[in-house]
Design a protein around this motif. Structure first.
Motif, PDB file in Angstrom:
ATOM      1  N   ASN A 126       0.498  -6.565   6.329  1.00 26.11           N
ATOM      2  CA  ASN A 126      -0.299  -7.728   6.666  1.00 26.11           C
ATOM      3  C   ASN A 126      -1.713  -7.492   7.550  1.00 26.11           C
ATOM      4  OD1 ASN A 126       1.415  -9.473   4.955  1.00 26.11           O
ATOM      5  ND2 ASN A 126       3.076  -9.081   6.619  1.00 26.11           N
ATOM      6  N   ALA A 127      -1.800  -6.404   7.981  1.00 22.15           N
ATOM      7  CA  ALA A 127      -2.625  -6.177   8.787  1.00 22.15           C
ATOM      8  C   ALA A 127      -3.090  -4.610   8.763  1.00 22.15           C
ATOM      9  CB  ALA A 127      -2.617  -6.438  10.389  1.00 22.15           C
ATOM     10  N   PRO A 128      -4.292  -4.309   9.081  1.00 19.26           N
ATOM     11  CA  PRO A 128      -4.447  -2.834   9.137  1.00 19.26           C
ATOM     12  C   PRO A 128      -3.456  -1.995   9.927  1.00 19.26           C
ATOM     13  CG  PRO A 128      -6.529  -4.008   9.863  1.00 19.26           C
ATOM     14  CD  PRO A 128      -5.675  -4.838   9.847  1.00 19.26           C
ATOM     15  N   TYR A 137      -2.647  -5.904   2.862  1.00 20.07           N
ATOM     16  CA  TYR A 137      -2.221  -5.955   1.295  1.00 20.07           C
ATOM     17  C   TYR A 137      -1.002  -6.557   1.472  1.00 20.07           C
ATOM     18  CZ  TYR A 137      -1.190  -3.939  -3.431  1.00 20.07           C
ATOM     19  OH  TYR A 137      -1.083  -3.748  -4.660  1.00 20.07           O
ATOM     20  N   ASP A 138      -0.700  -7.701   1.286  1.00 20.71           N
ATOM     21  CA  ASP A 138       0.360  -8.488   1.387  1.00 20.71           C
ATOM     22  C   ASP A 138       1.380  -8.654   0.061  1.00 20.71           C
ATOM     23  OD1 ASP A 138      -0.588 -10.740  -0.468  1.00 20.71           O
ATOM     24  OD2 ASP A 138      -1.232 -11.956   1.289  1.00 20.71           O
ATOM     25  N   GLU A 139       2.654  -9.057   0.383  1.00 24.76           N
ATOM     26  CA  GLU A 139       3.537  -9.070  -0.628  1.00 24.76           C
ATOM     27  C   GLU A 139       3.226  -9.721  -1.737  1.00 24.76           C
ATOM     28  OE1 GLU A 139       7.875 -10.911  -1.617  1.00 24.76           O
ATOM     29  OE2 GLU A 139       7.554 -10.575   0.305  1.00 24.76           O
ATOM     30  N   THR A 163       8.396  -1.611   2.029  1.00 25.38           N
ATOM     31  CA  THR A 163       7.486  -0.407   1.834  1.00 25.38           C
ATOM     32  C   THR A 163       6.983  -0.266   3.384  1.00 25.38           C
ATOM     33  OG1 THR A 163       5.760  -1.868   1.100  1.00 25.38           O
ATOM     34  CG2 THR A 163       6.802  -0.554  -0.316  1.00 25.38           C
ATOM     35  N   GLU A 164       6.669  -1.407   4.058  1.00 27.03           N
ATOM     36  CA  GLU A 164       6.085  -1.277   5.434  1.00 27.03           C
ATOM     37  C   GLU A 164       6.994  -0.482   6.287  1.00 27.03           C
ATOM     38  OE1 GLU A 164       3.582  -4.059   8.562  1.00 27.03           O
ATOM     39  OE2 GLU A 164       4.532  -4.936   6.758  1.00 27.03           O
ATOM     40  N   GLU A 165       8.174  -0.691   6.152  1.00 35.72           N
ATOM     41  CA  GLU A 165       9.267  -0.277   7.174  1.00 35.72           C
ATOM     42  C   GLU A 165       9.405   1.416   6.553  1.00 35.72           C
ATOM     43  OE1 GLU A 165      12.600   1.429   9.014  1.00 35.72           O
ATOM     44  OE2 GLU A 165      12.646   0.700   6.763  1.00 35.72           O
ATOM     45  N   CYS A 166       9.303   1.638   5.509  1.00 37.83           N
ATOM     46  CA  CYS A 166       9.519   2.875   4.740  1.00 37.83           C
ATOM     47  C   CYS A 166       8.314   3.699   5.204  1.00 37.83           C
ATOM     48  CB  CYS A 166       9.422   2.893   3.350  1.00 37.83           C
ATOM     49  SG  CYS A 166      10.813   2.548   2.594  1.00 37.83           S
ATOM     50  N   ARG A 193      -6.934   0.332   0.813  1.00 37.97           N
ATOM     51  CA  ARG A 193      -5.936  -0.935   1.148  1.00 37.97           C
ATOM     52  C   ARG A 193      -4.811  -0.770   0.927  1.00 37.97           C
ATOM     53  NH1 ARG A 193      -5.986  -5.816   0.100  1.00 37.97           N
ATOM     54  NH2 ARG A 193      -6.845  -5.421  -2.081  1.00 37.97           N
ATOM     55  N   THR A 194      -4.635  -0.050  -0.094  1.00 32.84           N
ATOM     56  CA  THR A 194      -3.174  -0.232  -0.761  1.00 32.84           C
ATOM     57  C   THR A 194      -2.375   1.109  -0.612  1.00 32.84           C
ATOM     58  OG1 THR A 194      -4.144   0.542  -2.807  1.00 32.84           O
ATOM     59  CG2 THR A 194      -4.198  -2.030  -2.388  1.00 32.84           C
ATOM     60  N   ASN A 195      -2.901   2.261  -0.548  1.00 34.99           N
ATOM     61  CA  ASN A 195      -1.912   3.270  -0.535  1.00 34.99           C
ATOM     62  C   ASN A 195      -2.450   4.508   0.377  1.00 34.99           C
ATOM     63  OD1 ASN A 195      -2.225   2.260  -3.400  1.00 34.99           O
ATOM     64  ND2 ASN A 195      -1.243   4.029  -4.108  1.00 34.99           N
TER      65      ASN A 195
END
Length: 464
Positions: A59-61, A69-71, A98-101, A124-126
């Motif tokens: 949700n932020a850099p 790149y939000d849900e 994914t963010e926690e991963c 942004r995404t990967n």
């Protein structure tokens, strides 16, 4: 038959990303874990060896990822490429995790780097793995060794004995001996069936014999078929798969990501009759590269040809093979083995349909053709600046989507209920989320998220 020690809490079948995430998670819960990897040690890791990034919500850099790149945006991207053919509950579970991963991966030795430039447009995404997928696999194996996880290589699992709602024992072959184990719980993470070209041909017809297999030759679907034959519930379509257009000079197996071609958005693509057959500029490449394998598969002899000129040769990451070069369109056609007159007509028609406008290679620029079918809706510039370059295209299958149906705990299902001590992760259950199409980096998302879930659940079951 050798009856080996049965003191394992969890056996993980497979040796790639999903399997390693499951094994590590289970071992960190105190389980005694065994990995059965069908490949020799130098080829361990399945298709994960050939990956390079992980699609990650934020949700932020964050770290190497820019902007946000939000849900919902992530989910919308998935819906677009799958045409809505996805289990939305499982898809959102994967995305939200994914963010926690990302942090979990870093804590276990995986290192990331900023995205590559050019047509990928993924900053942004990967998140890209430093050293690629092989580096990620090696980091996980080092961590697994520290945790005391046992790994057996060239261990080909041939049978899981289902008895009602549980697996009683499994058989595998190693060094010429058939062995049997009865663990408390199991995780299947042994991929799809793409390396069994006879099975592919059953689904696709004879055309499949012309496909190339981008990944490991060890993913032959033996465990998948064994479980489906015993009543495990299937999910997905056997004709759906992650199939991309790769360099036609790639080997039959294991060519990996270096054989992928990223030049399609800046090109004209023709078949063996020198005819265009699809919009090369439909969307940014990470959202459309995975449709081109199927498009090429539908062409005569399952072959296509990319035509570009000197203006575009430096706009994309090149294949491991150099392009075919010529000073004229006719000469290039001769070298590619396609009709020279036909290619000249196709290029002239395309050039005549191009319009003036601003060209932006890393974003949708709306620079479209007019008056031809199929149109090219972005990045449409005349092919008019020698030297000219060409690549042959073949269908390269990464993994198949027919798999085991699972629930949100990654537990394998039957029509009458779950198999109590069996979980699945990675490509062997990806059809639960990927009904068709593909989104760059999403296979690693599925493997990481559901590998961790499966490992946690298998360890919990074993401890009780």
């Amino acid at each position: 038959m050798t009856q080996t020690s049965n003191n394992y809490d969890v056996i993980v079948i497979g040796g790639g990303n999903a399997a390693l995430c499951a094994a590590i998670t289970a071992a960190e819960q105190g389980a005694q874990v065994l990995i059965l990897e069908g490949a020799p040690k130098p080829y361990r890791g399945g298709n994960s060896r050939h990956t390079r990034n992980f699609r990650c919500m934020h949700n932020a850099p964050m770290a190497v990822l820019t902007d946000s790149y939000d849900e919902q945006e992530y989910f919308d991207d998935l819906l677009k490429v799958t045409g809505g053919k996805t289990d939305k509950k499982l898809a959102r579970l994967a995305i939200r995790s994914t963010e926690e991963c990302y942090r979990w991966m870093e804590q276990r030795g995986v290192r990331f780097q900023p995205s590559l430039s050019g047509t990928l447009s993924l900053s942004r995404t990967n998140a890209f793995f430093m050293g690629g997928g092989k580096s990620l696999v090696n980091a996980y194996y080092r961590h697994a060794e520290k945790l005391g996880i046992e790994v057996r290589y060239e261990a080909q699992v041939s049978h899981l004995q289902l008895n009602g709602d549980r697996v009683d024992w499994i058989e595998f072959e190693q060094q010429g001996r058939t062995q049997r184990l009865s663990p408390k719980s199991l995780v299947v993470a042994s991929g799809g069936f793409q390396a069994d070209t006879d099975w592919l041909a059953q689904a696709w017809g004879p055309a499949a014999k012309n496909f190339l297999i981008r990944g490991t030759p060890y993913n032959r679907g033996v465990v998948l078929k064994n479980l489906l034959d015993q009543g495990a519930e299937s999910v997905g379509d056997p004709t759906q798969c992650h199939a991309v257009a790769i360099d036609g000079r790639a080997p039959k197996f294991d060519g990996g990501i270096v054989t992928r071609l990223d030049c399609v958005p800046f090109s004209v693509v023709v078949n063996n009759q020198a005819e265009r057959f699809y919009d090369e500029g439909e969307d940014v490449w990470p959202k459309r590269y995975a449709i081109w394998g199927r498009l090429v598969a539908a062409q005569p002899d399952q072959v296509g040809h990319v035509i570009i000129d000197a203006k575009s040769i430096n706009l994309f990451m090149p294949s491991v093979f150099p392009p075919i070069q010529a000073d004229s369109i006719e000469e290039l056609a001769d070298k590619l083995g396609i009709p020279a007159d036909g290619l000249r007509i196709t290029i002239d028609q395309f050039n005549g349909a191009c319009r003036n406008g601003d060209f932006h290679p890393t974003e949708l620029d709306g620079l479209a053709t007019e008056g031809i079918n199929p149109a090219k809706t972005n990045w449409a510039r005349p092919i008019d600046t020698p030297p000219y370059y060409g690549y042959s295209l073949r269908t390269g299958v990464t993994f198949t989507y027919l798999g085991l149906k699972v629930d949100e705990t990654a537990q394998v299902q039957t029509p009458t209920g779950p198999i109590k001590n069996l979980w699945a992760a990675g490509e062997t259950m990806a059809g639960s989320i990927l009904g068709q199409g593909y989104l760059a980096g999403f296979g690693m998302t599925i493997g990481t998220v559901f590998g961790r879930i499966a490992g946690q659940e298998a360890a919990n079951y074993a401890s009780h």
